[in-house]
Design an enzyme around this catalytic site. Structure first.
Site, PDB file in Angstrom:
ATOM      1  N   LYS A 206       0.880  -1.262  -0.058  1.00  0.00           N
ATOM      2  CA  LYS A 206      -0.002  -0.020   0.037  1.00  0.00           C
ATOM      3  C   LYS A 206       1.148   1.251   0.057  1.00  0.00           C
ATOM      4  O   LYS A 206       0.825   2.036  -0.805  1.00  0.00           O
ATOM      5  CB  LYS A 206      -1.009   0.047   1.396  1.00  0.00           C
ATOM      6  CG  LYS A 206      -1.917   1.334   1.382  1.00  0.00           C
ATOM      7  CD  LYS A 206      -2.984   0.814   2.558  1.00  0.00           C
ATOM      8  CE  LYS A 206      -3.630   2.154   2.981  1.00  0.00           C
ATOM      9  NZ  LYS A 206      -4.407   2.082   4.157  1.00  0.00           N
ATOM     10  N   GLU A 212      10.989  -4.519   3.797  1.00  0.00           N
ATOM     11  CA  GLU A 212      11.312  -6.200   3.476  1.00  0.00           C
ATOM     12  C   GLU A 212      10.538  -6.242   1.844  1.00  0.00           C
ATOM     13  O   GLU A 212      11.243  -7.070   1.336  1.00  0.00           O
ATOM     14  CB  GLU A 212      10.262  -7.010   4.320  1.00  0.00           C
ATOM     15  CG  GLU A 212      10.614  -6.959   6.006  1.00  0.00           C
ATOM     16  CD  GLU A 212       9.796  -5.948   6.477  1.00  0.00           C
ATOM     17  OE1 GLU A 212       9.430  -4.770   5.957  1.00  0.00           O
ATOM     18  OE2 GLU A 212       9.492  -6.264   8.105  1.00  0.00           O
ATOM     19  N   GLY A 266      -4.511  -2.060   5.468  1.00  0.00           N
ATOM     20  CA  GLY A 266      -3.630  -3.300   4.929  1.00  0.00           C
ATOM     21  C   GLY A 266      -4.389  -4.704   5.356  1.00  0.00           C
ATOM     22  O   GLY A 266      -4.590  -5.595   4.364  1.00  0.00           O
ATOM     23  N   ARG A 267      -4.638  -4.978   6.660  1.00  0.00           N
ATOM     24  CA  ARG A 267      -5.405  -6.101   6.915  1.00  0.00           C
ATOM     25  C   ARG A 267      -6.664  -6.263   6.815  1.00  0.00           C
ATOM     26  O   ARG A 267      -7.179  -7.460   7.149  1.00  0.00           O
ATOM     27  CB  ARG A 267      -4.851  -6.132   8.731  1.00  0.00           C
ATOM     28  CG  ARG A 267      -5.356  -5.164   9.313  1.00  0.00           C
ATOM     29  CD  ARG A 267      -4.987  -5.180  10.881  1.00  0.00           C
ATOM     30  NE  ARG A 267      -5.346  -3.955  11.627  1.00  0.00           N
ATOM     31  CZ  ARG A 267      -4.765  -2.800  11.557  1.00  0.00           C
ATOM     32  NH1 ARG A 267      -3.694  -2.472  11.018  1.00  0.00           N
ATOM     33  NH2 ARG A 267      -5.246  -1.390  12.410  1.00  0.00           N
ATOM     34  N   GLU A 352      -3.019  -6.433  15.553  1.00  0.00           N
ATOM     35  CA  GLU A 352      -2.599  -5.039  15.172  1.00  0.00           C
ATOM     36  C   GLU A 352      -3.932  -4.012  15.304  1.00  0.00           C
ATOM     37  O   GLU A 352      -3.668  -2.699  15.123  1.00  0.00           O
ATOM     38  CB  GLU A 352      -2.297  -5.141  13.641  1.00  0.00           C
ATOM     39  CG  GLU A 352      -1.441  -3.827  13.117  1.00  0.00           C
ATOM     40  CD  GLU A 352      -0.455  -4.220  12.008  1.00  0.00           C
ATOM     41  OE1 GLU A 352      -1.377  -4.128  10.594  1.00  0.00           O
ATOM     42  OE2 GLU A 352       0.458  -4.397  12.030  1.00  0.00           O
ATOM     43  N   HIS A 383      -1.023 -32.083  19.661  1.00  0.00           N
ATOM     44  CA  HIS A 383       0.281 -32.958  20.004  1.00  0.00           C
ATOM     45  C   HIS A 383       1.185 -31.828  20.170  1.00  0.00           C
ATOM     46  O   HIS A 383       2.386 -32.071  20.259  1.00  0.00           O
ATOM     47  CB  HIS A 383       0.506 -33.618  18.794  1.00  0.00           C
ATOM     48  CG  HIS A 383      -0.537 -34.812  18.696  1.00  0.00           C
ATOM     49  ND1 HIS A 383      -0.832 -35.965  19.073  1.00  0.00           N
ATOM     50  CD2 HIS A 383      -1.525 -34.616  17.871  1.00  0.00           C
ATOM     51  CE1 HIS A 383      -1.555 -36.569  18.903  1.00  0.00           C
ATOM     52  NE2 HIS A 383      -2.317 -36.165  17.718  1.00  0.00           N
ATOM     53  N   LYS A 493      10.551  -0.154  13.248  1.00  0.00           N
ATOM     54  CA  LYS A 493      11.208   0.204  11.942  1.00  0.00           C
ATOM     55  C   LYS A 493      12.295   1.410  12.130  1.00  0.00           C
ATOM     56  O   LYS A 493      13.218   1.477  11.291  1.00  0.00           O
ATOM     57  CB  LYS A 493      10.049   0.817  11.296  1.00  0.00           C
ATOM     58  CG  LYS A 493       8.961  -0.354  10.717  1.00  0.00           C
ATOM     59  CD  LYS A 493       7.941  -0.017  10.010  1.00  0.00           C
ATOM     60  CE  LYS A 493       6.824  -0.969   9.490  1.00  0.00           C
ATOM     61  NZ  LYS A 493       5.641  -0.291   8.627  1.00  0.00           N
TER      62      LYS A 493
HETATM   63  O1  F6P Z   1       2.670  -3.891  10.033  1.00  0.00           O
HETATM   64  C1  F6P Z   1       2.574  -2.769   9.695  1.00  0.00           C
HETATM   65  C2  F6P Z   1       1.867  -2.604   8.211  1.00  0.00           C
HETATM   66  O2  F6P Z   1       1.878  -1.151   7.875  1.00  0.00           O
HETATM   67  C3  F6P Z   1       0.533  -3.284   8.037  1.00  0.00           C
HETATM   68  O3  F6P Z   1      -0.450  -2.675   8.721  1.00  0.00           O
HETATM   69  C4  F6P Z   1       0.451  -3.648   6.672  1.00  0.00           C
HETATM   70  O4  F6P Z   1      -0.386  -4.622   6.238  1.00  0.00           O
HETATM   71  C5  F6P Z   1       1.833  -4.085   6.481  1.00  0.00           C
HETATM   72  O5  F6P Z   1       2.912  -2.976   7.253  1.00  0.00           O
HETATM   73  C6  F6P Z   1       2.425  -3.939   4.965  1.00  0.00           C
HETATM   74  O6  F6P Z   1       2.307  -2.536   4.349  1.00  0.00           O
HETATM   75  P1  F6P Z   1       2.383  -2.273   2.894  1.00  0.00           P
HETATM   76  O7  F6P Z   1       1.308  -2.711   2.329  1.00  0.00           O
HETATM   77  O8  F6P Z   1       2.285  -0.685   3.111  1.00  0.00           O
HETATM   78  O9  F6P Z   1       3.682  -2.690   2.398  1.00  0.00           O
END
Ligand code: F6P
Length: 526
Positions: A206, A212, A266-267, A352, A383, A493
Site C-alpha cells: 500500500k 522487506e 492493509g489487514r 494489530e 500434540h 522500524k
Molecule cells: O505492520 C505494519 C503494516 O503497515 C501493516 O499494517 C501492513 O499490512 C504492512 O505493514 C505492509 O504495509 P504495505 O502494504 O504498505 O507494504
C-alpha cells in the site's frame, strides 16, 4: 465528565453477573438446559456459529448487548459502512466493506462517490486476470505466465497467502508463491525453482516503502534483469499500491499498477487488488464468490438484532472473557489443514487492530483490550499445546472452526477431524473429575465457540473472514479504541533503519542497541 466505561452501571452489573455464572459449572449450564445446543446457535447461509459451550446464560447475552448499546455500537457500525472518518488518528475512513458492496448505494470519501473507482479497478483486475490465465499476457520471451510470485508482507501477504491455501482446490492454470520476510531464504528458494520466462512478480505494498517488500522486489528484479535483460521488467512485474510515485521510482510501468486506497487498511484489504495473486490463482469468478460471501456477512452484521448477530455475539464474548474473566489469550483452532494460516492472519487482524491502550479521545484505558491470539490447525495442535489448554494455569477461550463437507471423499480422515474437534471442545468444557488423582484431572470449565462451514469454498471462506473482521470491530467499539491504525509498529522500524544506516547513537538506549547490533553480527568463535 462522562462516566468512564468501567464505572458505568452495565459494566458493574456484568462484574456481578460474572460471579453468579462462575458459581455454575459449565457442565451444569449445558446439561440443565435441553435446548442449549439449539438456542445458542446462529446460522447464515453455509456458516453456523454455535456458542453453547460458553460460560454464559441467556441473561449474559442480554447484559452484553446492553453494554454494546451503551457504547453506541449500531451508530459506530453505520458510520463505518457509510465512509465516515472513523480512523481518527490517520483521518481516514475504513471502507473494506465497500470493496464487496453489491447494493447500488454511493459511498462518499472527501465528497466523492468511490464506488465507481472500485468497480473500474475490479474491471481492470478481471481483464488482467483473464489475460494472464488464458495466456494472452506474454512474458519478454513470448511465453505465457505459469508462476506468480507475490511479494508483500503483513496485510499484503497474510490474507492472500491464507486464501490461496484455503481455496487451493479452486486453483488452476497457475502456481502461486509467496515471499514476505526480509530473510532472503524464501525468495532464494523460489527463484531456484521457477523459470523467469514464465514468471510474473506481483509486488503488493500500500505504501510501497516497506523495507522487506522493497528488499525482495529489488532482489527479484535484479534476478529477472540478469536472466532476461532490463526491458523484461515491464512484462514480468506488476504492482498493487496506493503510492504510484514510489512504484514508478522502482521501475514498474504505470500501466501495470493496480490501485488500492488509503481508506482500506492493509489487514482488511484482501477484497481489493491486494487479492490479485489469489484472483490469478482461482479466477475472477471464484474471487467474486468470495466477495459475495463477505457481503452476505456484512448484510447480516448490518441487519440482525444484536443478540442474534454473529459478529456482535462473538465480539461481546471476547469482551466477556477478556474484561470479566481476565483471560489473557484466545486460541484459534481450525480443524482443516487448508486453514493452517488462519491463526497467523487473525494475529494481525486482531492484535494489530486492537492491541492498543489509548482511546479514540487519547485517554489511557483502565481496562484490558486485545488478548494474545495464537493457534494451530487441528489435530496438529493437540500434540503441541493442548496440554496447556486442558491443564494449564490459564483459561484460554477457544474458537474451533470445522468444515462439514468431506471434499476429498476420505470419510475416515474426515470423521477423525470432526470427532477430534468435538472431543477437544467437550474435554475443555466438561473436564474429567478425579479428586483422588489430581495429576490426571482436567478442570474443565474452559469455554469455546464452534464455527462450522458447510464447505470450504470461496463463498463460505468470504463469510468467515468478514465474520472475524466485524468481530474485531465490535470489540474495538466497546473498548473505544481505533481498530484501523497501527502506530505501535513505527518505533521498531525507525530503530532498525538507524542501526542499518549506522546513525550516530544519540541516546544511551541507542548506544546499547548499537553495541548489541555489533555483537549479533560477530560470530561467537572462541
Ligand atoms: O505492520 C505494519 C503494516 O503497515 C501493516 O499494517 C501492513 O499490512 C504492512 O505493514 C505492509 O504495509 P504495505 O502494504 O504498505 O507494504
Amino acid at each position: 465528565m462522562s462516566t468512564s466505561l468501567t464505572q458505568s452501571a452495565i459494566w458493574q452489573e456484568l462484574g456481578h453477573h460474572q460471579a453468579e455464572v462462575k458459581a455454575i459449572p459449565l457442565r451444569d449450564l449445558v446439561m440443565n438446559d435441553p435446548r442449549r445446543l439449539e438456542d445458542f446457535q446462529l446460522s447464515l447461509e453455509g456458516l453456523r456459529f454455535n456458542f453453547a459451550l460458553n460460560r454464559i446464560v441467556p441473561k449474559t447475552i442480554d447484559l452484553l448487548t446492553q453494554l454494546a448499546a451503551q457504547q453506541k455500537l449500531e451508530f459506530a457500525r453505520e458510520r463505518m459502512f457509510c465512509g465516515e472518518v472513523i480512523n481518527i488518528s490517520e483521518g481516514r475512513a475504513a471502507l473494506h466493506t465497500a470493496l464487496r458492496q453489491k447494493k447500488d448505494r454511493p459511498i462518499k470519501v472527501d465528497g466523492r462517490d468511490i464506488i465507481p473507482d472500485i468497480l473500474i479497478a475490479r474491471l481492470r483486475l478481471t481483464r488482467f486476470v483473464d489475460e494472464v490465465r488464458n495466456g494472452y499476457w506474454k512474458g519478454a520471451s513470448g511465453e505465457a505466465i505459469r508462476h506468480i510470485v507475490n511479494i508483500g508482507i503483513g496485510g499484503s501477504d497474510l490474507g492472500p497467502r491464507l486464501a490461496t491455501r484455503a481455496l487451493s482446490p479452486f486453483i488452476s492454470k497457475l502456481n502461486v508463491h509467496f515471499v514476505a520476510n526480509a530473510d532472503a531464504f524464501e525468495l532464494t528458494n523460489i527463484l531456484a525453482n521457477i523459470d523467469p520466462a514464465h514468471t510474473l512478480f506481483v509486488v503488493v505494498s500500500k505504501t510501497f516503502t516497506t523495507q522487506e517488500t522493497l528488499l525482495n522486489a529489488h532482489m527479484a528484479r535484479q534476478w529477472l534483469v540478469n536472466k532476461l535483460g532490463p526491458q523484461a521488467v515491464a512484462q514480468h512485474f506488476v504492482a498493487v499500491s496506493a503510492n504510484q510515485a514510489e512504484v514508478e521510482k522502482f521501475g514498474i510501468d504505470v500501466a501495470n499498477v493496480f490501485p488500492i486506497w488509503d481508506w482500506v487498511g492493509g489487514r482488511y484489504s484482501l477484497w481489493s487488488a491486494v487479492g490479485l495473486s489469489l484472483a490469478l490463482a482461482i479466477g475472477m469468478e471464484n474471487f467474486e464468490k468470495m466477495l459475495d460471501g463477505a457481503e452476505a456477512m456484512d448484510e447480516h452484521f448490518c441487519t440482525a438484532p444484536l443478540a442474534k448477530n454473529m459478529p456482535v455475539v462473538m465480539g461481546l464474548l471476547g469482551v466477556w472473557y477478556r474484561n470479566f474473566w481476565a483471560t489473557k489469550a484466545q486460541v484459534i483452532l481450525p480443524y482443516a489443514e487448508r486453514l493452517r494460516d488462519l491463526p497467523r492472519y487473525l494475529q494481525q487482524l486482531e492484535m494489530e487492530s486492537n492491541g492498543k491502550t489509548t482511546t479514540q479521545t487519547n485517554q489511557r484505558v483502565d481496562y484490558a483490550t486485545a488478548p494474545i491470539i495464537f493457534g494451530e490447525c487441528g489435530t496438529v495442535g493437540q500434540h503441541s499445546f493442548h496440554q496447556l489448554l486442558h491443564q494449564g494455569s490459564d483459561v484460554i477461550p477457544a474458537d474451533f472452526i470445522g468444515i462439514c463437507e468431506d471434499n476429498l471423499n476420505k470419510p475416515q480422515h474426515h470423521q477423525a477431524m470432526l470427532a477430534n474437534m468435538v472431543a477437544q471442545a467437550g474435554a475443555l468444557a466438561f473436564g474429567r473429575d478425579n479428586a483422588t488423582d489430581l495429576h490426571n484431572a482436567c478442570a474443565g470449565n474452559r469455554p469455546s465457540n464452534l464455527i462450522l462451514l458447510d464447505r470450504l469454498d470461496p463463498f463460505c471462506f468470504g463469510m468467515l473472514l468478514a465474520l472475524y473482521e466485524h468481530k474485531v470491530f465490535v470489540e474495538g467499539v466497546v473498548w473505544n479504541i481505533n481498530s484501523f491504525d497501527q502506530p505501535g509498529v513505527e518505533l521498531g522500524k525507525e530503530l532498525a533503519r538507524g542501526l542499518e544506516a549506522k546513525e550516530a547513537a544519540n541516546t544511551s538506549e541507542k548506544v546499547f542497541l548499537t553495541r548489541l547490533f555489533k555483537t549479533v553480527q560477530t560470530p561467537n568463535i572462541n
